[in-house]
Structures are given as structure tokens and as C-alpha cells.
Enzyme design. Structure first.
Site, PDB file in Angstrom:
ATOM      1  N   GLU A 161       0.823  -1.163  -0.006  1.00 14.84           N
ATOM      2  CA  GLU A 161      -0.089   0.070  -0.102  1.00 14.84           C
ATOM      3  C   GLU A 161       0.870   1.087  -0.271  1.00 14.84           C
ATOM      4  O   GLU A 161       0.734   2.150   0.916  1.00 14.84           O
ATOM      5  CB  GLU A 161      -0.962  -0.101   1.282  1.00 14.84           C
ATOM      6  CG  GLU A 161      -2.152  -0.987   1.142  1.00 14.84           C
ATOM      7  CD  GLU A 161      -3.002  -1.053   2.037  1.00 14.84           C
ATOM      8  OE1 GLU A 161      -2.958  -0.486   3.108  1.00 14.84           O
ATOM      9  OE2 GLU A 161      -4.215  -1.428   1.812  1.00 14.84           O
ATOM     10  N   GLU A 314      -6.604  -7.591  -0.727  1.00 10.27           N
ATOM     11  CA  GLU A 314      -6.866  -7.544   0.517  1.00 10.27           C
ATOM     12  C   GLU A 314      -8.346  -7.244   0.646  1.00 10.27           C
ATOM     13  O   GLU A 314      -8.798  -6.224   0.003  1.00 10.27           O
ATOM     14  CB  GLU A 314      -6.118  -6.625   1.229  1.00 10.27           C
ATOM     15  CG  GLU A 314      -4.484  -7.299   1.463  1.00 10.27           C
ATOM     16  CD  GLU A 314      -3.913  -6.176   2.592  1.00 10.27           C
ATOM     17  OE1 GLU A 314      -4.501  -5.387   3.339  1.00 10.27           O
ATOM     18  OE2 GLU A 314      -2.766  -5.708   2.253  1.00 10.27           O
TER      19      GLU A 314
HETATM   20  C1  GLA Z   1      -4.395  -2.568   4.823  1.00 10.43           C
HETATM   21  C2  GLA Z   1      -2.925  -3.256   5.045  1.00 10.43           C
HETATM   22  C3  GLA Z   1      -2.871  -4.912   5.772  1.00 10.43           C
HETATM   23  C4  GLA Z   1      -3.560  -4.484   6.998  1.00 10.43           C
HETATM   24  C5  GLA Z   1      -5.113  -4.165   6.460  1.00 10.43           C
HETATM   25  C6  GLA Z   1      -6.020  -3.972   7.660  1.00 10.43           C
HETATM   26  O1  GLA Z   1      -4.822  -3.217   3.569  1.00 10.43           O
HETATM   27  O2  GLA Z   1      -2.047  -3.638   3.685  1.00 10.43           O
HETATM   28  O3  GLA Z   1      -1.433  -4.841   6.253  1.00 10.43           O
HETATM   29  O4  GLA Z   1      -3.225  -3.647   7.748  1.00 10.43           O
HETATM   30  O5  GLA Z   1      -4.981  -2.807   5.899  1.00 10.43           O
HETATM   31  O6  GLA Z   1      -7.522  -3.778   7.251  1.00 10.43           O
END
Ligand code: GLA
Length: 684
Positions: A161, A314
Site C-alpha cells: 500500500e 486484500e
Molecule cells: C491494509 C494493509 C494490511 C492490513 C489491513 C487491515 O490493507 O495492507 O497490512 O493493515 O489494511 O485492514
């Protein structure tokens, strides 16, 4: 135009061979080896075939500077491979070990108040820091050299991210270099930034700083350029590591996980740098609009990949833990969210994370295997999803065709939301979302398109709010209308040029001829709103109970366009609010005010009908029953019931539901929360 590269083909081949991907982030470093064995067993039981490993494992691999602890990772990858589970291996650069920041404080980011952020959380790195980048490259190189040939590794996941902003001294240096490349001379920068205003004229690039805390309003172009620079700088971090991995001979696709319409990264610029687009999506179960809003994100992801399939990297199986109030998802909702992504072009659906953490900041974030273990509704839901995805192999790689485009541009978003404008209540994302929901409610898929793109093939093009319109964008829209498209332009569009400087003349200057209207002043609308009077012959508008505008409206004059609605009262009485200029079989529509949802709905419905757009069921794009989502991927018609009541609709012909095997003839019932994946039943 990018072509299908060998790494992308490798991804498609992987899916073709193993079916749709299913799994999640796997963080074995949080657990002991006996747990790893149980994990692999349960993954197999659940049909998991893809896990992302090592996202936050830097401190585990390099506990002290220069160390390399591979033993645990060797064992984990071997175990997963033996279990038939493919690995998306992460370069663990999102969270450097504490020693890096302690020894090299310059690797730590600085916020706009000048505060240097410390280790103890994650993301504590400055994208501009040379030392950080050297260390990140070194560990990534060693990781890729060691595992590029490992049979479990099917994909690489760089960072996590990307979305940091840094205002420190190294960022200042990099920002100046970036500006030098953009403008060439300080005179050109002064011109673009309009530094004659408030005595901001710079004599040299060395005088320029990132927009740190200032006494009053920041120069809006400085702010815009810093956002552009920050996105480019992060992208450089990504590309550097992608190239490091590739240079080791690794042939697998390489990606990094996007974050939807993320405010700090212009994904149009990033899109071609990833072999496969992947995205993290956390629709809020508390919002009844979240199915439509996440569909927009999914349409963006497909569009970033030029129509190719993408990876839902995710999502949450139940509750997140980072909202103020975290509603859990039912297993039915979690399943529907996954199937929605598949319907809109995903070839893999994964979660954060596999096993719920018992320690650390995310201990209450849900996971596929919850604290309670496998004897839980969550895990039973996971198993069910694994089975469902196997039944949908028919859609792997299939396209989601769209005849409607919705224009979205990051620079425009950024520039359009700088402070000190007629109203701060106008929000780009809110407008884009409001307009998109009208498509979603009608079972119409859209491609999201960048400014100045080739619009050929789209029959309706929506521009909900594009503050910046360049000559190239104006010309692309004109070409589309000339070719018969129906283009609908929303309020406060075409106000500024690419430097965020207001275009002078009757507005929207570059679109005036196309729209056949011109305006002279944008003004905030009083809280009571401005009632609208639809024209006698605008049936759709006349059917709206109380048409009105709010937030912002333009003092407009129709020059060569039909007026569909005028302001009915007050200072704006008689001023056109909605116009349409017909050009051959196409038209240029203009919405010179922020419309209430029902009136906006009427405009969009009309533009779709005039262009002959049909819904996913093949009929005219009218409103579907509340909460019903209809989308066609390849030969499969997905019907998702997001409402809590049963829906029965007509689907002409004989179909088979891939998820249940049930046959349907001419009519389909969809229970609350359920999903249908229908293919036509061929009788020959
Ligand atoms: C993001 C991060 C993960 C985790 C999620 C929790 O997507 O990439 O590492 O922290 O949020 O929702």
C-alpha cells in the site's frame, strides 16, 4: 498501449491451470512452526491456493544490519509448496526494522509540521531517503536471488500500500529535482505557479520547499505539484524494486497492492508498471451504499489493467479494526463481496489475513482463521467460498465489456479540492460516486477512463466533475460527440488548466462550443437549495417530485443548446441549469449545478436511453429492484442481491446457475444476500 507481456501471460496461465486464486496474507513470522503445519492443512481444507508471504518480515530476515535469516522462510515456502499452495512473495520493505531508523534517522519520514515519525508502527520510511532505498534494494535483491526459482513462488508483491508522504530535507531535494524536470527553468515554474501573487517569486529552485506548515493558504499549484511529485516518488520506489527483482532473472508477474481511489497515488501513472493490477478493498458493512461504491473501485481496477483481470489482494472476511465502529460481515456478506469482485473482473480474491493475530495493533481485525479456530462460522464461510470459486472457473480471464465511460483524473481531483474555492462542500469523489450509483442501479457497467484518453467505442461518457480540462481532453470529448456519443459534463468542470490556473473567459472555456452554453460566475447555493423548473418537453425531469440544485450553481447562458431545466427562484431565476446540445446522433449535455439525486438520475437515465445503452440483462437500462446488482462477465450473468428481501426478475431463456447447478427458465429468484451466476443453457 501496453501489450500482454510474458509475466502477465504467466499470471493468466497460472489462473488457467489452477482456477481462480483464493487466499490471503500469510504472516507465519507471528507463529511457531507447529502452527505453520496446521495452517497449510487448513488452507488445503478451505481450497486456498494463493497466499502472500513476508509483507512485514524485514526484521525477521534482517534482525541486525546485514544479517540474512532465511531458514524459516525456506521452511514455510517448502511447506506451502508441498501443500499445493502458490506464493505471492513480498519484498518486505513497507516496515523497516527499528535499527534502520535508529542508526539512520534520515530514513524516517517527516510530517508537514516537521515532526520526524519514529519506529514502533509501520511505514516509517521516507521514499526520498537514499539510505532507505539502498537497504530496501539490498534485501529485495537477496530475497529474489534466493527464491526466484522456488517452485512455490508465482508472483512478487513489492512493498505494501504505497501511500507515504514525506516533507523532510531529502524530500525537498527530490521535489526540486522533480520540478526542474517538469519546468526546466525557474521562470517557467514561476509562471505556472502564479508566484506574482503574494510575492512568492522564486529566484532559484533551491528556495523551494515541500508545502510544510505555513502561516496561511498554500499556493495551490505548489500543493498540486507536491502531490504529483509524491506519487511519482513512491512510484520510483516501486519501480526500483521491481527492476531489482527482474534483474535476478525472476520471470513471475510483479505487482504492488493499490488502494482504490487513493488520494496520494495517481494510479493512471502506475498502472502500466505492474504486471497485474491488484487492490485492497474494505467496503464498510455499515453503509448501504458500499456495494455500489466498491463496484466503482472494481471498475477502476479493471480499467487500470486495460480490461484485463485483476487481483483482489486484500479484504476483510468480517470486521476491520481501524474504523471507529467496526461492524462484522456475515459469512453471506463476505461471500457476496468476493463474488462481486469476480463478477467485475477479479481472477483472485484474497484476504487480510489468513490467521487472526493475537498480538499487535491488528489483534481484533478479522481473519480467515479467527481466534476461535476452524470451528467457527467465519471459517465455515471460508470453506464455502473456496468451493464456490472452483465452480466459477468458466469466468477466469473473461472480460467485462462496457459501453459507458466515466472520466476520472487524479490531478483534477487534487487541484479541485484545494482550499479557498466557492464552496468546500463540492467533493470530486462524492460527485463521481453519486453519478456512478445511477449506473450501478441500472445494471450498467462503466470503464473508468483518464483525462485525454481515446473514447472511441463508448456511447455514453460521464464527466461528473473535472476541475481541470486540458485542450486534449476537450478535443477527445468533442471527437466522441461527433462520433455519436452522449457526453454528460458535470458542474465546475473545465474551470482550470493543468497548472490549476483558472481559464479566463466565459466558462467552461474549452468546452463552450461543444456544450453550446457559457457561464460567467460560479456561486455557492444557499442551504435551502435552488428549485428547478424542468422544460415542458423534458418528461424525465417533469417526473421528479421536487427537482432542485444545491451546493454550487453557475450563472449560465444557453447559446446553442436546449434548456432542459432552469432555476425557478431567487437570484438565479430563469438561469439554465441543465442543457443538451444535439450533434448528429450524439449530444453534449451540461449540468451547470449540483443536482439532487433524483434529477441527476433523470439526466443519466436519459443520456443512457438516448445512446441506446442496455443493462446486463440485455434490456433498456431502467432501475433494477433495490439492491440488485447485475453484471455480465464473459458468458456469465451475475446477479447479486444486496437487499434483505427476495427479488424475482425476468431473465429470458433457460439458464444454469454455476453456483448451485439449478436451472432457471425465464425467471430467477434471488434470496436476500445471495448470488446467482447464470450461463445460458444450450440445448444443442
Ligand atoms: C491494509 C494493509 C494490511 C492490513 C489491513 C487491515 O490493507 O495492507 O497490512 O493493515 O489494511 O485492514
Amino acid at each position: 498501449m501496453s501489450t500482454t507481456t510474458p509475466p502477465r501471460r504467466a499470471f493468466d496461465a497460472l489462473i488457467a491451470e489452477h482456477g481462480l486464486g483464493f487466499g490471503g496474507d500469510y504472516n507465519p513470522e507471528q507463529w511457531t512452526p507447529d502452527v505453520w503445519r496446521e495452517d497449510v492443512e487448513l488452507m488445503r481444507e478451505a481450497g486456498v491456493n494463493l497466499v502472500t508471504v513476508g509483507v512485514f518480515s524485514w526484521a525477521m530476515i534482517e534482525p541486525t544490519p546485514g544479517a540474512r535469516e532465511w531458514g524459516w522462510l525456506d521452511e514455510v515456502l517448502d511447506l506451502l509448496h508441498a501443500g499445493g499452495i502458490a506464493v505471492d512473495l513480498a519484498s518486505p520493505v513497507a516496515s523497516p526494522p527499528p535499527w534502520l531508523g535508529m542508526r539512520h534517522p534520515e530514513t524516517l519520514p517527516v510530517d508537514r509540521d516537521g515532526v520526524r515519525l519514529i519506529p514502533g508502527s509501520r511505514n516509517q520510511f521516507s521514499p526520498a531517503s537514499r539510505v532507505y532505498r539502498e537497504h530496501a534494494a539490498a534485501i529485495t535483491r537477496d530475497l529474489a536471488e534466493r527464491y526466484a526459482g522456488h517452485p512455490a513462488v508465482c508472483m512478487w508483491h513489492v512493498g505494501n500500500e504505497y501511500g507515504q508522504v514525506d516533507h523532510g530535507d531529502e524530500a525537498a531535494r527530490e521535489f526540486r529535482l522533480w520540478l526542474g524536470r517538469r519546468y526546466g527553468t525557474i521562470e517557467a515554474l514561476n509562471e505556472a505557479w502564479g508566484t506574482a501573487f503574494w510575492s512568492q517569486r522564486y529566484a532559484d529552485f533551491d528556495e523551494i520547499l515541500p508545502p510544510r506548515r505555513m502561516p496561511y493558504l498554500v499556493n495551490p499549484t505548489q500543493s498540486l505539484d507536491f502531490r504529483r511529485y509524491s506519487s511519482d516518488q513512491l512510484r520510483e520506489c516501486y519501480r526500483e524494486l521491481r527492476d531489482v527483482i527482474r534483474a535476478t532473472g525472476a520471470a513471475q508477474p510483479i505487482t504492488t497492492n493499490f488502494m482504490g481511489f487513493h488520494a496520494l497515488t495517481d494510479y493512471w501513472a502506475w498502472a502500466d508498471d505492474v504486471d497485474v493490477v491488484s487492490d485492497d478493498q474494505y467496503p464498510d458493512p455499515a453503509s448501504s451504499d458500499s456495494p455500489a461504491d466498491i463496484a466503482l473501485v472494481q471498475d477502476l481496477m479493471r480499467s487500470l489493467g486495460r480490461g484485463r483481470s485483476w487481483v483482489l489482494m486484500e479484504q476483510a472476511i468480517s470486521a476491520t479494526s481501524w474504523r471507529e465502529h467496526n461492524l462484522p460481515k456475515s459469512p453471506l456478506r463476505a461471500r457476496r463481496d468476493s463474488l462481486q469482485a469476480v463478477a467485475r473482473g477479479a481472477d483472485a480474491v484474497c484476504y487480510f489475513q489468513w490467521r487472526q493475530a493475537k498480538a499487535g495493533a491488528e489483534r481484533f481485525h478479522s481473519a480467515m482463521l479467527p481466534h476461535a479456530g476452524s470451528d467457527s462460522d467465519v471459517f465455515r464461510g471460508v470453506r464455502r467460498q473456496g468451493e464456490d470459486l472452483k465452480k466459477l472457473t468458466a469466468v477466469a480471464g473473461a472480460r467485462v465489456p462496457a459501453e459507458v465511460a466515466i472520466l476520472f483524473d487524479w490531478s483534477s481531483w487534487w487541484a479541485g479540492e484545494e482550499p479557498a474555492r466557492p464552496t468546500e462542500r463540492l467533493s470530486t469523489m462524492t460527485e463521481v460516486t453519486r453519478w456512478y450509483r445511477e449506473l450501478w442501479r441500472r445494471g450498467v457497467v462503466a470503464d473508468v477512463v483518464p483525462a485525454a484518453s481515446d473514447l472511441a467505442g463508448y456511447r455514453t461518457i460521464l464527466v461528473p466533475h473535472s476541475y481541470i480540462v486540458t485542450p486534449e481532453t476537450a478535443s477527445a470529448l468533442r471527437t466522441a460527440v461527433d462520433a455519436g456519443a452522449h457526453v454528460v459534463i458535470g458542474p465546475f468542470s473545465g474551470v482550470a488548466d493543468e497548472n490549476a490556473q483558472v481559464l479566463t473567459g466565459r466558462s467552461p472555456v474549452l468546452l463552450r462550443d461543444l456544450l453550446g452554453v457559457s457561464g460567467e460566475e460560479w456561486g455557492a447555493v444557499p442551504d435551502a437549495g435552488s428549485p428547478l423548473a424542468p422544460a415542458d418537453d423534458w418528461d424525465a425531469g417533469r417526473a421528479v417530485a421536487q427537482p432542485h440544485a444545491g451546493i454550487l450553481a453557475e450563472r449560465l447562458r444557453a447559446e446553442d443548446a436546449d434548456v432542459l431545466a432552469r432555476h425557478a427562484d431567487g437570484d438565479l431565476a430563469g438561469i439554465p441549469a441543465i442543457t443538451r446540445r444535439t450533434v448528429g446522433t450524439g449530444a453534449a449535455w451540461y449540468v451547470g449545478a449540483v443536482l439532487d439525486q433524483a434529477t441527476l438520475s433523470a439526466v443519466i437515465a436519459d443520456a443512457l436511453a438516448a445512446a441506446g445503452i442496455t443493462d446486463a440483462l440485455g434490456g433498456p437500462a431502467g432501475l433494477l429492484p433495490d439492491g440488485l446488482e447485475a453484471v455480465r462477465r464473459g458468458d456469465v450473468l451475475f446477479l447479486l442481491n444486496h437487499a434483505d428481501t427476495r427479488t424475482d426478475i425476468t431473465v429470458t431463456g433457460s439458464h444454469v446457475d454455476l453456483l448451485t447447478g439449478e436451472e432457471t427458465i425465464d425467471s430467477v429468484g434471488i434470496a436476500p444476500g445471495e448470488v446467482r451466476a447464470l450461463t445460458e443453457r444450450r440445448t444443442w
